[in-house]
Design a protein around this motif. Structure first.
Motif, mmCIF file in Angstrom:
data_model
loop_
_atom_site.group_PDB
_atom_site.id
_atom_site.type_symbol
_atom_site.label_atom_id
_atom_site.label_comp_id
_atom_site.label_asym_id
_atom_site.label_seq_id
_atom_site.Cartn_x
_atom_site.Cartn_y
_atom_site.Cartn_z
ATOM 1 N N ASP A 31 0.822 -1.213 0.000
ATOM 2 C CA ASP A 31 0.000 0.000 0.000
ATOM 3 C C ASP A 31 0.853 1.259 0.000
ATOM 4 O O ASP A 31 0.341 2.360 0.189
ATOM 5 C CB ASP A 31 -0.898 -0.008 1.242
ATOM 6 N N SER A 151 -6.946 -3.449 5.211
ATOM 7 C CA SER A 151 -6.711 -2.719 3.969
ATOM 8 C C SER A 151 -5.923 -3.554 2.970
ATOM 9 O O SER A 151 -6.262 -3.600 1.777
ATOM 10 C CB SER A 151 -5.953 -1.436 4.304
ATOM 11 N N ARG A 155 -7.126 -4.984 -0.602
ATOM 12 C CA ARG A 155 -6.345 -4.533 -1.751
ATOM 13 C C ARG A 155 -5.927 -5.712 -2.607
ATOM 14 O O ARG A 155 -6.098 -5.720 -3.832
ATOM 15 C CB ARG A 155 -5.098 -3.784 -1.239
ATOM 16 N N LYS A 161 -8.251 -1.236 -4.669
ATOM 17 C CA LYS A 161 -7.083 -0.411 -4.963
ATOM 18 C C LYS A 161 -7.441 0.423 -6.173
ATOM 19 O O LYS A 161 -8.234 -0.011 -7.017
ATOM 20 C CB LYS A 161 -5.843 -1.275 -5.224
ATOM 21 N N ARG A 175 -7.801 3.603 6.143
ATOM 22 C CA ARG A 175 -7.164 2.352 5.719
ATOM 23 C C ARG A 175 -5.896 2.075 6.505
ATOM 24 O O ARG A 175 -5.432 0.941 6.565
ATOM 25 C CB ARG A 175 -6.864 2.382 4.222
#
Lengths: 378, 184
Positions: A31, A151, A155, A161, A175
């Motif tokens: 991320d 998160s 994702r 995403k 997140r």
């Protein structure tokens, strides 16, 4: 490829720890922050922490045809920096998110909503989930790692995403920081008990919020009056958001300093809620000025949009319907009799005792509902 | 430092099943077309205008059904009711969740053997719309794309604006239901 630990995820050999971190960046699994390399041994340990087999289904996100297994959750939880004992919390969050009333796919929306995770019960102290000063941190491993574990798994396993099925305008800091606990050492009834659980149950409650939450609201301590405190909150709520009259389930964050005041005044959480329902209101003049008025109606006459004398004396409430004027402020879906969307106020005892401030979590409009799930620890 | 083994955190996307799932129509003539509206304006007027063109081209109008929640797939009741149609169009997606849900409506009809397509704006069709199609194994699923308004359609209220938007997407709808080739 099945390993001796019963895991089936594809494996990658890397030279060292740093290369593992960089592989995650290159492969798009991160991320933006470095991850903890998810080795088979760590992943197996995390799966064991929920007492199921690696291939057991934790969440079935039917609209996206994504089935998340214990193994995949564990891989992402390791990457996020979780401890094995955070796994039951993550399982409960995912179960809540796949409740039909949550309507998962709203997370793709340009509004950038993301669930705030509120945790209650004994597990908050066992895991050290922060409920007090510097509430959203950063600073506490449990808060950030649980938020990040959720998160990352969404994702990597559910397209959450921006490169895939997500169009959030601003993204959402929840997140990374959106897991908080309630302070249950106050006279107030904790949220999970209000929602029907036993005090000794550990529970997560999720509620999708817009970025910009928590909204920081300054209050006036004049006369030590709880009404004066809440008047500022009511005004901030009812005037939030520009050209939207944003109905949903708000969460008011109140620190220990003011909970003492409410206790002295003999006010429960329900008394706070009743006051806010009555007093979070906006005039028609203001709604016209903000361009909320008639936003969802086609072909409005400019005459109807102009502010007229008397408009400043007609009020619509944020948390309850007006008998006749709803079509001028409401999304059309919300006018239908079988529309399933809670409109409410949660009062959550959390945050520091700095005084002078309360916090407000603003809900995603229209599409979703808060959901609570019991956390099961094997 | 010694070598490490790490595990893949992602779930494999299913192998592409093809572009579309149900057989295409030879033309719209004599065919019953069902419509799913996602309850988001100005889609209602656009879909009615599209339906009028279809009638001009010899189609028969089937049910025009409204979804309760714009960001989610149509209910089973809606999908079941439209199963008797020869084709279905779901629209109009101009936000992240609604576009992906319109595409999912179309894919769900395809799985029921009914050729379908979704209508939406370019930026969302190519991201969340396409993303949803990928999850369901049809990454090149044909979507009728509005490029003149690449994101939001709010404020498109005048009849002449509606007409020009339908001019833009109607041929793509016909192509998606008859030829089925991807539009981009």
């Amino acid at each position: 490829m099945t390993s001796v630990l019963g895991l089936s995820s594809k494996q990658y050999e890397v030279d060292d720890y740093y290369e593992a971190v960089n592989l995650a960046y290159k492969a798009g699994w991160s991320d933006g922050l470095p991850i903890i390399p998810p080795t088979p041994e760590l992943v197996a340990e995390f799966v064991n922490a929920i007492g199921v087999a690696p291939g057991d289904v934790v969440a079935d996100i039917t609209e996206r045809k994504r089935v998340i297994t214990a193994e995949k959750l564990a891989v992402n939880a390791v990457m996020a920096g979780c401890l094995p004992e955070y796994m039951p919390v993550l399982v409960a969050i995912l179960e809540a998110m796949t409740d039909p009333r949550y309507r998962f796919n709203h997370l793709a929306s340009m509004g950038s909503a993301w669930p705030l995770v509120m945790v209650n019960g004994p597990i908050t102290k066992q895991l050290g989930i922060n409920n007090g000063v510097y509430l959203f941190g950063p600073g506490h491993r449990a808060n950030l790692a649980i938020a990040r574990g959720l998160s990352l798994v969404l994702r990597n396993c559910a397209g959450a995403k921006f490169e895939e099925t997500q169009r959030g305008q601003w993204g959402n800091p929840m997140r990374l920081v959106g897991c908080i606990a309630e302070n249950e050492d106050t006279p107030w009834t904790p949220l999970h008990v209000q929602r029907g659980f036993q005090p000794e149950d550990s529970v997560v409650t999720i509620n999708s919020v817009y970025p910009g939450s928590p909204v920081h609201i300054n209050v006036n301590e004049r006369g030590q009056s709880v009404e004066v405190l809440l008047d500022s909150v009511c005004h901030a709520m009812a005037n939030w958001g520009g050209a939207i009259y944003n109905r949903g389930v708000y969460t008011l964050l109140i620190g220990p300093h003011y909970i003492d005041w409410f206790e002295r005044a003999g006010w429960s959480k329900d008394d706070v809620k009743a006051y806010v329902i009555e007093n979070a209101k906006t005039s028609v003049a203001s709604l016209k000025q903000r361009h909320v008025w008639g936003k969802h109606l086609e072909d409005m006459d400019p005459e109807e949009l102009a502010i007229k004398p008397g408009d400043e004396k007609i009020f619509l409430h944020l948390l309850k319907k007006h008998p006749t004027l709803e079509p001028y402020v409401s999304w059309p879906i919300a006018l239908q009799p079988d529309y399933d969307r809670d409109v409410d106020l949660f009062v959550f005892a959390a945050g520091g005792d700095a005084g002078d401030r309360m916090g407000l979590m603003v809900p995603q409009y229209v599409s979703t509902n808060p959901i609570s799930r019991k956390i099961r620890v094997p | 430092m010694s070598k490490l083994t790490i595990l893949d955190p992602t779930i494999a996307i299913p192998e592409a099943e093809g572009v579309t799932l149900a057989p295409r129509l030879p033309s719209l003539k004599g065919k019953k077309i069902g419509i799913i509206w996602n309850n988001k304006q100005p889609g209602e007027g656009l879909l009615h205008e599209m339906a009028a063109r279809m009638v001009q081209d010899g189609a028969i109008l089937g049910p025009f059904l409204t979804k309760p929640y714009l960001g989610n797939v149509a209910t089973d009741e809606i999908l079941d009711e439209l199963q008797s149609c020869d084709a279905v169009v779901s629209g109009v997606g101009d936000c992240g969740s609604c576009m992906s849900a319109n595409v999912l409506d179309a894919i769900m009809m395809e799985r029921r053997g009914v050729p379908a397509t979704a209508v939406g704006t370019e930026r969302l069709a190519e991201t969340t719309g396409r993303g949803m199609a990928r999850f369901h194994g049809v990454p090149r699923f044909p979507i009728a794309i509005i490029r003149s308004h690449p994101v939001r359609l709010e404020g498109v209220t005048k009849p002449e604006d509606r007409k020009s938007l339908v001019d833009e997407f109607y041929p793509q709808v016909v192509e998606a239901l008859t030829i089925g080739a991807p539009q981009n």
